[in-house]
Design a protein around this motif. Structure first.
Motif, PDB file in Angstrom:
ATOM      1  N   GLY A  75       0.829  -1.199   0.002  1.00  0.00           N
ATOM      2  CA  GLY A  75      -0.046  -0.037   0.102  1.00  0.00           C
ATOM      3  C   GLY A  75       0.911   1.303  -0.027  1.00  0.00           C
ATOM      4  O   GLY A  75       0.518   2.361  -0.687  1.00  0.00           O
ATOM      5  N   LEU A  76       1.911   1.175   0.703  1.00  0.00           N
ATOM      6  CA  LEU A  76       2.809   2.411   0.591  1.00  0.00           C
ATOM      7  C   LEU A  76       3.523   2.798  -0.599  1.00  0.00           C
ATOM      8  O   LEU A  76       3.533   3.933  -0.920  1.00  0.00           O
ATOM      9  N   ILE A  77       3.814   1.743  -1.190  1.00  0.00           N
ATOM     10  CA  ILE A  77       4.518   1.694  -2.472  1.00  0.00           C
ATOM     11  C   ILE A  77       3.520   2.398  -3.523  1.00  0.00           C
ATOM     12  O   ILE A  77       3.867   3.263  -4.258  1.00  0.00           O
ATOM     13  N   ILE A  78       2.229   2.037  -3.529  1.00  0.00           N
ATOM     14  CA  ILE A  78       1.222   2.500  -4.568  1.00  0.00           C
ATOM     15  C   ILE A  78       1.044   3.886  -4.146  1.00  0.00           C
ATOM     16  O   ILE A  78       1.060   4.815  -5.285  1.00  0.00           O
ATOM     17  N   VAL A  79       0.757   4.438  -2.885  1.00  0.00           N
ATOM     18  CA  VAL A  79       0.561   5.454  -2.521  1.00  0.00           C
ATOM     19  C   VAL A  79       1.700   6.258  -2.815  1.00  0.00           C
ATOM     20  O   VAL A  79       1.905   7.583  -3.483  1.00  0.00           O
ATOM     21  N   GLY A  80       3.004   5.979  -2.715  1.00  0.00           N
ATOM     22  CA  GLY A  80       4.218   6.749  -2.860  1.00  0.00           C
ATOM     23  C   GLY A  80       4.333   7.122  -4.490  1.00  0.00           C
ATOM     24  O   GLY A  80       5.045   7.974  -4.867  1.00  0.00           O
ATOM     25  N   GLU A  81       4.088   5.863  -5.272  1.00  0.00           N
ATOM     26  CA  GLU A  81       4.294   6.094  -6.838  1.00  0.00           C
ATOM     27  C   GLU A  81       3.153   7.395  -7.350  1.00  0.00           C
ATOM     28  O   GLU A  81       3.543   8.186  -8.066  1.00  0.00           O
ATOM     29  N   ILE A  82       1.862   7.262  -6.643  1.00  0.00           N
ATOM     30  CA  ILE A  82       1.060   8.044  -7.094  1.00  0.00           C
ATOM     31  C   ILE A  82       1.511   9.524  -6.611  1.00  0.00           C
ATOM     32  O   ILE A  82       1.528  10.470  -7.338  1.00  0.00           O
ATOM     33  N   ALA A  83       1.908   9.694  -5.573  1.00  0.00           N
ATOM     34  CA  ALA A  83       2.461  11.075  -4.873  1.00  0.00           C
ATOM     35  C   ALA A  83       3.626  11.555  -5.794  1.00  0.00           C
ATOM     36  O   ALA A  83       3.600  12.545  -6.192  1.00  0.00           O
ATOM     37  N   PHE A  84       4.522  10.582  -5.975  1.00  0.00           N
ATOM     38  CA  PHE A  84       5.603  10.876  -6.968  1.00  0.00           C
ATOM     39  C   PHE A  84       5.236  11.511  -8.299  1.00  0.00           C
ATOM     40  O   PHE A  84       5.636  12.258  -8.803  1.00  0.00           O
ATOM     41  N   SER A  85       4.329  10.724  -9.024  1.00  0.00           N
ATOM     42  CA  SER A  85       3.823  10.906 -10.116  1.00  0.00           C
ATOM     43  C   SER A  85       3.062  12.420 -10.415  1.00  0.00           C
ATOM     44  O   SER A  85       2.804  12.928 -11.040  1.00  0.00           O
ATOM     45  N   ILE A  86       2.624  12.917  -9.212  1.00  0.00           N
ATOM     46  CA  ILE A  86       2.007  14.198  -9.063  1.00  0.00           C
ATOM     47  C   ILE A  86       2.783  15.369  -8.948  1.00  0.00           C
ATOM     48  O   ILE A  86       3.050  16.239  -9.192  1.00  0.00           O
ATOM     49  N   TRP A  87       3.657  14.938  -7.781  1.00  0.00           N
ATOM     50  CA  TRP A  87       4.820  15.811  -7.515  1.00  0.00           C
ATOM     51  C   TRP A  87       5.835  16.189  -8.210  1.00  0.00           C
ATOM     52  O   TRP A  87       6.165  17.499  -8.579  1.00  0.00           O
ATOM     53  N   LEU A  88       6.378  15.294  -9.156  1.00  0.00           N
ATOM     54  CA  LEU A  88       7.427  15.472 -10.005  1.00  0.00           C
ATOM     55  C   LEU A  88       7.207  16.551 -11.196  1.00  0.00           C
ATOM     56  O   LEU A  88       7.979  17.467 -11.428  1.00  0.00           O
ATOM     57  N   PRO A  89       6.018  16.394 -11.873  1.00  0.00           N
ATOM     58  CA  PRO A  89       5.744  17.574 -12.757  1.00  0.00           C
ATOM     59  C   PRO A  89       5.568  18.993 -12.501  1.00  0.00           C
ATOM     60  O   PRO A  89       5.962  19.849 -12.861  1.00  0.00           O
ATOM     61  N   ARG A  90       4.864  18.791 -11.103  1.00  0.00           N
ATOM     62  CA  ARG A  90       4.844  20.233 -10.433  1.00  0.00           C
ATOM     63  C   ARG A  90       6.307  20.808 -10.015  1.00  0.00           C
ATOM     64  O   ARG A  90       6.511  21.905  -9.987  1.00  0.00           O
ATOM     65  N   ARG A  91       7.124  19.865  -9.596  1.00  0.00           N
ATOM     66  CA  ARG A  91       8.390  20.319  -9.091  1.00  0.00           C
ATOM     67  C   ARG A  91       9.057  20.722 -10.421  1.00  0.00           C
ATOM     68  O   ARG A  91      10.075  21.858 -10.509  1.00  0.00           O
ATOM     69  N   LEU A  92       9.096  19.938 -11.588  1.00  0.00           N
ATOM     70  CA  LEU A  92       9.750  20.535 -12.969  1.00  0.00           C
ATOM     71  C   LEU A  92       9.247  21.917 -13.382  1.00  0.00           C
ATOM     72  O   LEU A  92       9.906  23.052 -13.939  1.00  0.00           O
TER      73      LEU A  92
END
Length: 160
Positions: free
Chosen positions: A29-46
């Motif tokens: 569950g943590l891995i799935i939530v982490g991947e979703i959060a990373f896929s949202i965070w990375l474009p915003r960061r760039l």
């Protein structure tokens, strides 16, 4: 060896839930939530990095305009051509400063880059002015050679 009865195999084997099972489900569950959060965070960061890149370059442009205006106004020369170049550059830099004050927020990244390149060229010229070299070179006409050549051609035409 003890004998096994067929009825023992028929029994359902129940697996009891233990700590390892809970940990595996929790980690999945943590891995799935982490991947979703990373896929949202990375474009915003760039996207924010690009905005900061523009802001940083814009600040460098403003600093460069101020530096060049101060430096050019401190150059004194007895050469009228050099003095004219400096005055023309100062007027141009004043226009840049005015434009930046009015349009800094609306400028695109391409405009900021172009302005930065322009100011870098001014800086190179400024360095040569500090060494008392004019941007323009004064050429002297060699009128004697020209007149001699013209007279020679004229005399050849008159002879024939």
């Amino acid at each position: 060896m003890p004998e096994m009865k067929l009825t023992q195999f028929d029994q359902k084997m129940e697996r009891r839930t233990d700590f390892i099972t809970y940990a595996a489900v929790l980690l999945l569950g943590l891995i799935i939530v982490g991947e979703i959060a990373f896929s949202i965070w990375l474009p915003r960061r760039l996207k924010s990095e690009k905005a900061w890149e523009r802001e940083t370059l814009l600040e460098a442009v403003v600093d460069l305009v101020d530096e060049m205006r101060g430096g050019c106004s401190s150059i004194k020369s007895e050469n009228p051509a050099l003095e004219g170049e400096i005055q023309l550059t100062l007027k141009c830099l004043d226009e840049y400063a005015k434009y930046l004050r009015q349009n800094k927020l609306q400028m695109s990244m391409d405009q900021v880059v172009e302005l930065h390149k322009s100011l870098k060229n001014f800086r190179n010229i400024y360095v040569s002015w500090k060494m008392k070299h004019s941007y323009l070179s004064e050429e002297k006409l060699k009128t004697n050679e020209f007149l001699k050549k013209m007279l020679d051609e004229h005399s050849k035409l008159n002879i024939h």
